[in-house]
Design an enzyme around this catalytic site. Structure first.
Site, mmCIF file in Angstrom:
data_model
loop_
_atom_site.group_PDB
_atom_site.id
_atom_site.type_symbol
_atom_site.label_atom_id
_atom_site.label_comp_id
_atom_site.label_asym_id
_atom_site.label_seq_id
_atom_site.Cartn_x
_atom_site.Cartn_y
_atom_site.Cartn_z
ATOM 1 N N TRP A 1 35.967 46.829 41.038
ATOM 2 C CA TRP A 1 35.792 47.492 39.743
ATOM 3 C C TRP A 1 36.040 48.988 39.858
ATOM 4 C CZ3 TRP A 1 36.541 44.236 36.206
ATOM 5 C CH2 TRP A 1 36.047 42.936 36.299
ATOM 6 N N ASP B 1 29.016 53.296 36.589
ATOM 7 C CA ASP B 1 29.211 51.930 36.105
ATOM 8 C C ASP B 1 28.008 51.119 36.587
ATOM 9 O OD1 ASP B 1 29.929 49.328 35.574
ATOM 10 O OD2 ASP B 1 31.896 49.429 36.544
ATOM 11 N N LYS C 1 25.975 40.741 31.949
ATOM 12 C CA LYS C 1 25.263 40.469 33.191
ATOM 13 C C LYS C 1 23.753 40.604 33.015
ATOM 14 C CE LYS C 1 29.505 41.301 35.254
ATOM 15 N NZ LYS C 1 30.588 42.279 35.238
HETATM 16 C C1 LIG Z 1 31.756 42.829 35.253
HETATM 17 C C2 LIG Z 1 31.980 44.232 35.660
HETATM 18 C C3 LIG Z 1 32.962 45.031 35.039
HETATM 19 C C4 LIG Z 1 33.898 44.505 33.994
HETATM 20 O O1 LIG Z 1 33.255 44.299 32.816
HETATM 21 P P1 LIG Z 1 34.033 43.811 31.494
HETATM 22 O O2 LIG Z 1 32.952 43.922 30.482
HETATM 23 O O3 LIG Z 1 34.500 42.425 31.757
HETATM 24 O O4 LIG Z 1 35.157 44.744 31.258
HETATM 25 C C5 LIG Z 1 33.058 46.338 35.448
HETATM 26 N N1 LIG Z 1 32.257 46.849 36.392
HETATM 27 C C6 LIG Z 1 31.323 46.106 37.016
HETATM 28 C C7 LIG Z 1 30.466 46.727 38.072
HETATM 29 C C8 LIG Z 1 31.159 44.779 36.669
HETATM 30 O O5 LIG Z 1 30.220 44.031 37.284
#
Ligand SMILES: *Cc1c(COP(=O)(O)O)cnc(C)c1O
Length: 361
Positions: free
Chosen positions: A102, A172, A196
């Site tokens: 990511w 993030d 999540k």
């Molecule tokens: C799942 C995830 C993403 C991507 O998220 P989307 O909502 O599918 O764009 C980005 N960063 C992390 C750390 C993730 O776990």
């Protein structure tokens, strides 16, 4: 009713209480005579929902008044572009730490608009650790410093927020927001896709400090400008109304459980049990060697042979323990155990691991 334990990395399990409340309110929300799914985003009941969602999140995360909370679309992946577009300013430079897939994607997008300095990377060992951070690699002119606090695919966590002086830290937190207490003041911007630890896919939370709003690059599309959403209370266009409603229920659920502090205690117990079972087994191995870097949300582990891994995944599914296949870049298995995974689910998985270990030696 039969519910299974779903170890999916995302979309992931939601608290049963939340699903049941949503089911009860599905057809007639709070005497409105309609479902939230059918409701105008400009209606009184929906305005109450989004306002409550924001105030609950502010309460459970202890978000200071000089931060705005936004409910956006486009997933965390859209933030990979929105962040540089809004925060680069005139310098068009930023520092990033490369700790996984990511982070790599975030860097790729930011590179479209400026110069990216990779301060540290754990790529050399397939991202199975958090790299040490050497301050001499920081760019003092960077517009921001980007980190990924939990690396969903590799199962690593970065708990120490780098000391970056005046350079705002952007994080993030898609896969560990609300899992443990954090000090929002240490960050300039926090973002997370909901699927999540917050709610259903479709809504993305952005928590942004006031002073970082209003300096977007000229080329920034209206929908990608934070200011657009700040000025309209996330109602510039139709927001993901139902996802916001479920997020509100999840925030209430966390509050009723005693807040993030209580949830964190349970999360740590859950992770400890699962790590313990893997470590004391004779067959299973963890992929993250340093205990200090191990995530309490995503736990990857492997078996000595591919056939055995297939057998494990298949037999576990037959016992109601599903979505345990690891990400293709790590292989093996991965158990994602977000806030909504109950302790009973961990106990069931631990018992299954112990049995499998005994029977396949
Ligand atoms: C799942 C995830 C993403 C991507 O998220 P989307 O909502 O599918 O764009 C980005 N960063 C992390 C750390 C993730 O776990």
């Amino acid at each position: 009713m039969s519910r299974i334990y779903n170890f999916s990395a995302g979309p992931a399990m939601l608290p049963l209480e939340v699903l049941e409340q949503a089911a009860n309110e599905m057809v007639d929300y709070s005497g409105s005579g309609m479902s939230v799914l059918e409701m105008s985003h400009r209606s009184k009941p929906f305005e109450a929902i989004i306002n409550q969602a924001e105030s609950l999140l502010r309460e459970i995360m202890n978000i200071p008044a000089n931060y705005k909370v936004l409910f956006l679309q486009g997933g965390a992946s859209s933030q990979f572009s929105m962040i540089p577009l809004n925060l680069f300013g005139k310098v068009r430079k930023a520092d990033y730490i490369l700790t996984g897939e990511w982070a790599k994607k975030a860097i790729q997008e930011a590179k479209r608009y400026g110069e990216i300095n990779i301060v540290a990377s754990s790529k050399d060992k397939n991202f199975n650790y958090i790299p040490p951070i050497d301050k001499s690699n920081f760019d003092s002119e960077a517009a921001y410093f980007h980190i990924t606090t939990n690396n969903t695919i590799y199962g690593t966590v970065m708990r120490d927020v780098p000391e970056t002086g005046d350079v705002p830290v952007v994080a993030d937190m898609s896969s560990n927001i609300l899992s443990e207490e954090i000090d929002v003041k240490k960050f300039g911007l926090i973002y997370a896709g909901a699927q999540k630890n917050i709610g259903p896919a479709g809504v993305t939370i952005v928590i942004i400090r006031d002073d970082l709003i209003g300096n977007a690059l000229e080329i920034t599309p209206t929908m990608f400008n934070y200011q657009t959403h700040v000025e309209t209370n996330s109602l510039y266009n139709t927001p993901p109304t139902y996802a916001i409603y479920i997020a509100k229920l999840v925030f209430e659920w966390i509050k009723n459980k005693g807040g993030v502090k209580s949830i964190a205690k349970i999360n740590n117990e859950k992770a400890k049990m699962l790590y313990g079972a893997i470590e004391t087994s004779s067959l299973f191995k963890l992929t993250v060697p340093n205990p200090a870097h191990r995530s309490i949300m995503n736990i990857p582990f492997v078996l000595p042979e591919k056939d055995l891994e297939e057998k494990f995944i298949k037999e576990a599914a037959a016992c109601g323990l599903t979505t345990l296949r690891g990400h293709r870049s790590v292989g093996g298995m991965r158990a994602s155990i977000y806030n909504a995974m109950p302790m009973e689910g961990i106990k069931a998985l631990v018992e299954f691991i112990n049995e499998f270990d005994k029977n396949n030696k």
